[in-house]
Design a protein around this motif. Structure first.
Motif, mmCIF file in Angstrom:
data_model
loop_
_atom_site.group_PDB
_atom_site.id
_atom_site.type_symbol
_atom_site.label_atom_id
_atom_site.label_comp_id
_atom_site.label_asym_id
_atom_site.label_seq_id
_atom_site.Cartn_x
_atom_site.Cartn_y
_atom_site.Cartn_z
ATOM 1 N N SER A 1 54.062 38.159 35.401
ATOM 2 C CA SER A 1 53.895 39.613 35.407
ATOM 3 C C SER A 1 54.804 40.266 36.437
ATOM 4 C CB SER A 1 52.444 39.977 35.715
ATOM 5 O OG SER A 1 51.593 39.473 34.734
ATOM 6 N N ARG B 1 40.943 41.211 31.640
ATOM 7 C CA ARG B 1 40.284 40.881 30.378
ATOM 8 C C ARG B 1 41.173 40.098 29.429
ATOM 9 N NH1 ARG B 1 38.389 46.893 29.566
ATOM 10 N NH2 ARG B 1 40.466 47.036 30.396
ATOM 11 N N ASN B 2 42.450 40.478 29.349
ATOM 12 C CA ASN B 2 43.344 39.850 28.381
ATOM 13 C C ASN B 2 44.730 39.745 29.003
ATOM 14 O OD1 ASN B 2 44.688 38.926 26.163
ATOM 15 N ND2 ASN B 2 43.971 40.533 24.778
ATOM 16 N N ARG B 3 45.003 38.613 29.594
ATOM 17 C CA ARG B 3 46.277 38.439 30.289
ATOM 18 C C ARG B 3 47.454 38.426 29.329
ATOM 19 N NH1 ARG B 3 45.831 33.812 34.661
ATOM 20 N NH2 ARG B 3 47.909 34.590 35.075
ATOM 21 N N LEU B 4 47.255 37.920 28.126
ATOM 22 C CA LEU B 4 48.349 37.866 27.161
ATOM 23 C C LEU B 4 48.813 39.276 26.786
ATOM 24 C CD1 LEU B 4 50.127 36.006 25.490
ATOM 25 C CD2 LEU B 4 48.436 36.151 23.666
ATOM 26 N N ALA B 5 47.873 40.167 26.558
ATOM 27 C CA ALA B 5 48.237 41.557 26.260
ATOM 28 C C ALA B 5 48.973 42.175 27.441
ATOM 29 C CB ALA B 5 46.993 42.368 25.922
ATOM 30 N N SER B 6 48.540 41.839 28.632
ATOM 31 C CA SER B 6 49.198 42.339 29.831
ATOM 32 C C SER B 6 50.646 41.847 29.908
ATOM 33 C CB SER B 6 48.413 41.888 31.058
ATOM 34 O OG SER B 6 49.046 42.280 32.235
ATOM 35 N N ALA C 1 44.386 45.924 31.739
ATOM 36 C CA ALA C 1 43.997 44.853 30.823
ATOM 37 C C ALA C 1 44.114 43.462 31.433
ATOM 38 C CB ALA C 1 44.866 44.921 29.566
#
Length: 128
Positions: free
Chosen positions: A26, A98-103, A95
């Motif tokens: 990230s 909750r949802n690292r992939l979306a991040s 996000a």
């Protein structure tokens, strides 16, 4: 109370402790997007000069340059890339827990938009 809670989360000390900045993927995507955005704005500011005549501001592959406008409209792409980076970073931070992939996709998307805007801005600057 919700306003003070929101403002306290915007404090620099709180932002530096966000878990998204501890994640290397990230952080890399965010730094790439920010670096490309800065390079884009510096390039446009260095190459673009104020002129009295209209310059090309829109291009279509079928007809070529189809819109002319004032010289400062060529800053739109750089500012658009900055806005996308800020918005995607805020959404990715929200996000991340909750949802690292979306991040990850949001931050990588911001970097991709920044690179595309740099390429397009460079083309417009070469013409102007």
């Amino acid at each position: 109370m919700p306003v003070t809670s929101f403002l306290s989360r915007l404090h620099p000390n709180h932002l530096r402790q966000h878990p998204i900045l501890a994640d290397p993927v990230s952080l890399t995507a965010l730094l790439v997007a920010a670096g490309v955005n800065i390079a884009n704005l510096v390039l446009v500011a260095a190459k673009l000069r104020q002129v009295d005549y209209p310059v090309p501001v829109h291009y279509l592959s079928f007809v070529g340059f189809d819109q002319m406008g004032p010289w400062y409209q060529n800053y739109r792409l750089g500012l658009f890339a900055v806005a996308v980076t800020i918005l995607n970073t805020a959404l990715a931070a929200k996000a991340f827990g909750r949802n690292r992939l979306a991040s990850f996709f949001l931050l990588i998307g911001a970097a991709a938009v920044a690179v595309l805007c740099l390429v397009i801005s460079s083309a417009f600057i070469a013409v102007v």
